[in-house]
Design an enzyme around this catalytic site. Structure first.
Site, short mmCIF file in Angstrom:
data_model
loop_
_atom_site.label_atom_id
_atom_site.label_comp_id
_atom_site.label_asym_id
_atom_site.label_seq_id
_atom_site.Cartn_x
_atom_site.Cartn_y
_atom_site.Cartn_z
N ILE A 139 0.84 -1.20 0.00
CA ILE A 139 0.00 0.00 0.00
C ILE A 139 0.87 1.25 0.00
CG2 ILE A 139 -1.77 1.30 1.24
CD1 ILE A 139 -2.75 -1.30 -0.09
N THR A 261 -3.73 2.99 7.51
CA THR A 261 -4.27 2.23 6.38
C THR A 261 -4.65 0.83 6.83
OG1 THR A 261 -2.09 1.48 5.64
CG2 THR A 261 -2.90 3.56 4.74
N SER A 291 -10.59 -0.81 6.18
CA SER A 291 -9.94 -1.82 5.35
C SER A 291 -10.41 -1.70 3.90
CB SER A 291 -10.29 -3.22 5.87
OG SER A 291 -11.65 -3.53 5.62
N CYS A 292 -9.72 -2.40 3.02
CA CYS A 292 -10.11 -2.39 1.62
C CYS A 292 -11.52 -2.96 1.45
CB CYS A 292 -9.10 -3.19 0.78
SG CYS A 292 -8.84 -4.89 1.34
N ASN A 323 0.55 -10.43 1.87
CA ASN A 323 1.89 -10.72 2.39
C ASN A 323 1.88 -11.30 3.80
OD1 ASN A 323 3.91 -10.33 0.49
ND2 ASN A 323 3.86 -8.10 0.70
N ARG A 337 -3.67 -19.38 8.17
CA ARG A 337 -2.85 -18.53 7.32
C ARG A 337 -1.43 -19.06 7.14
NH1 ARG A 337 -4.46 -12.13 7.83
NH2 ARG A 337 -6.69 -12.44 8.14
N ARG A 373 -9.48 -16.43 1.48
CA ARG A 373 -8.34 -16.01 0.66
C ARG A 373 -8.13 -17.05 -0.45
NH1 ARG A 373 -4.87 -12.48 3.66
NH2 ARG A 373 -6.26 -11.16 4.89
N ASN A 456 -8.15 -4.52 -4.23
CA ASN A 456 -7.89 -4.33 -2.80
C ASN A 456 -6.57 -3.62 -2.52
OD1 ASN A 456 -7.57 -7.39 -3.69
ND2 ASN A 456 -5.85 -6.93 -2.33
#
Length: 484
Positions: A139, A261, A291-292, A323, A337, A373, A456
């Site tokens: 970002i 952000t 958030s996005c 990431n 994750r 995801r 996003n």
């Protein structure tokens, strides 16, 4: 002349007209701080082909392609006016002129439509506002690109510094590597311009903008005034601190406001530009851009709630990997994750649904949410399932959302596509927070299911910059004014 030759001649004529528009758009931007838009899409620094494609895109919203022969006269009319800093949508000028029944010339109509930006009414150009990026990841680098792109006349936001951790700063070629990541991006393509490095002064120079790279292990160790930075907005892209106490560490000499952000916690305001940005108090020094996903669902949710009422809803987000996931199976502090992001669909949590209450406090409907995801690097889709307060039809909902995307105050947040074969990669680089997929929309009685694409990374970064422009006082009004 054959039909093929006639089509090609017509194309060359349009190319010539689009080419003539470029210097006019450039001068308005550099000399008067005027951004020329076409249906909310900026035409500044765009190529001939890009201008023609933007005109053609209008057919997806307005039902017919918008010709450069129609918009050029409005652009030419702007040059004769005493314009102040503003955003002027020549697509909207052309559309409203067509339905105007007063018999005015293009010049007369244009002068009246943008009167709020001319003469004694025009806004004063603001002095440039310093901006600091704390963190330089996905970002951070996209926000940097946008800030450099939007520098224009020099009266807007000025990216002055980037703060990164010192661990890598001691390594050889650190600045060169960071500049290279800004210069090239596997998803978003090359940087539009030139980038050089001045290692002796610790600078990345992008399109003439000198950006100081500061190495710091924590916010409290930086005195920004030592670098000539004053009254700056600091954008924290790390997400390391999310509450007021943690983010207050950034309020060092030279820093006036902090924008996060990531979703803010506690009493940190979560702002979705276009929906609740006007609620930010002038003396508020810490805020979040949420958030996005929150930015993707809140604008269309507001559009639906305002028109139909919403009793309850659920959002399922199919999100690109990020990431914070592992490339291959390895330990991770969060459930699931740790499994390979490139090989699996991964169920995870999302705070977007709970963040709705902060952005839309008047909406009392319960909104639940979950996220999966998936193995794509960018662009996500939110499936918004709504129980409405009244029955409606698919045609009515699509007409409403199409109109919202074209003429409402949410037109920079909501886009609309009727493309029958649209897929995620089509929306890489979209500057909107959310794109309505008309073909996928389902409505039955009082139930509506919206499919909302969103970049996003880039679309969210655009929302961040809009919020920073607003709190910095360099967000200029748009003409013609959108319908309320």
């Amino acid at each position: 002349m054959s039909a093929n030759e006639d089509s090609f001649t017509h194309w060359k004529t349009r190319e010539e007209i689009a080419e003539s528009m470029i210097p006019i758009i450039g001068r308005l931007h550099r000399e008067r701080d005027v951004t020329v838009l076409l249906h909310s899409r900026s035409l500044v620094n765009k190529s001939v082909i890009s201008i023609l494609k933007t005109h053609r895109f209008a057919r997806q919203i307005a039902g017919a392609e918008l010709s450069v022969t129609r918009t050029l006269p409005f652009l030419q009319a702007l040059t004769a006016l005493d314009l102040g800093p503003s955003q002027i949508d020549i697509g909207m000028l052309a559309a409203t002129y067509q339905s105007d029944g007063r018999g005015l010339s293009v010049a007369e109509f244009t002068a009246r439509a943008v009167a709020g930006a001319t003469g004694v009414n025009k806004a004063e150009s603001r002095s440039g506002r310093d901006v600091v990026l704390y963190g330089f990841g996905r970002i951070g680098r996209l926000v940097a690109r946008l800030l450099i792109e939007k520098a224009g006349s020099g009266n807007g936001l000025r990216l002055r510094a980037i703060v990164v951790r010192p661990g890598s700063g001691l390594e050889s070629q650190d600045l060169v590597k960071r500049a290279s990541l800004l210069r090239r991006d596997s998803i978003h393509g090359p940087f539009q311009g030139t980038i050089t490095v001045d290692e002796s002064r610790g600078l990345i120079i992008a399109n003439g903008h000198e950006i100081k790279v500061i190495y710091a292990s924590d916010p409290a160790s930086v005195d920004y005034t030592a670098y000539g930075i004053e009254n700056a907005v600091l954008i924290d892209n790390t997400g390391r601190w999310r509450d007021r106490a943690g983010l207050s560490q950034h309020l060092r000499p030279g820093i006036d406001k902090v924008v996060l952000t990531a979703p803010g916690k506690g009493d940190v305001p979560n702002i979705v530009h276009g929906v609740n940005h006007d609620t930010v108090k002038p003396d508020e020094r810490i805020l979040s851009c949420a958030s996005c996903t929150t930015n993707a669902i809140v604008p269309p949710l507001k559009a639906m709630a305002d028109e139909y009422g919403v009793l309850r809803g659920h959002v399922e987000t199919v999100h690109s990997f990020t990431n914070d996931q592992n490339l291959l199976d390895n330990y991770h502090s969060s459930d699931r994750r740790g499994r390979s992001a490139a090989l699996n669909m991964v169920i995870t949590e999302t705070g977007a649904a709970s963040a709705v209450a902060k952005a839309l406090p008047d909406l009392k409907a319960p909104i639940t949410g979950s996220s999966i995801r998936v193995p794509v690097p960018d662009v996500s889709i939110a499936i918004l399932n709504l129980h409405l307060a009244r029955e409606t039809t698919r045609e009515e909902v699509l007409d409403h959302l199409r109109t919202v995307s074209l003429t409402s105050p949410l037109r920079r947040q909501i886009d609309f596509t009727t493309a029958p074969d649209a897929v995620s990669s089509d929306f890489i680089g979209s500057r909107h927070a959310s794109i309505i997929d008309a073909g996928a929309t389902k409505v039955h009685g009082d139930n509506a299911i919206l499919y909302l694409w969103y970049d996003n990374e880039f679309g969210y970064s655009c929302q961040v910059v809009r919020t920073v422009q607003h709190v910095s006082g360099v967000e200029y009004p748009t003409y013609p004014a959108p319908a309320v």
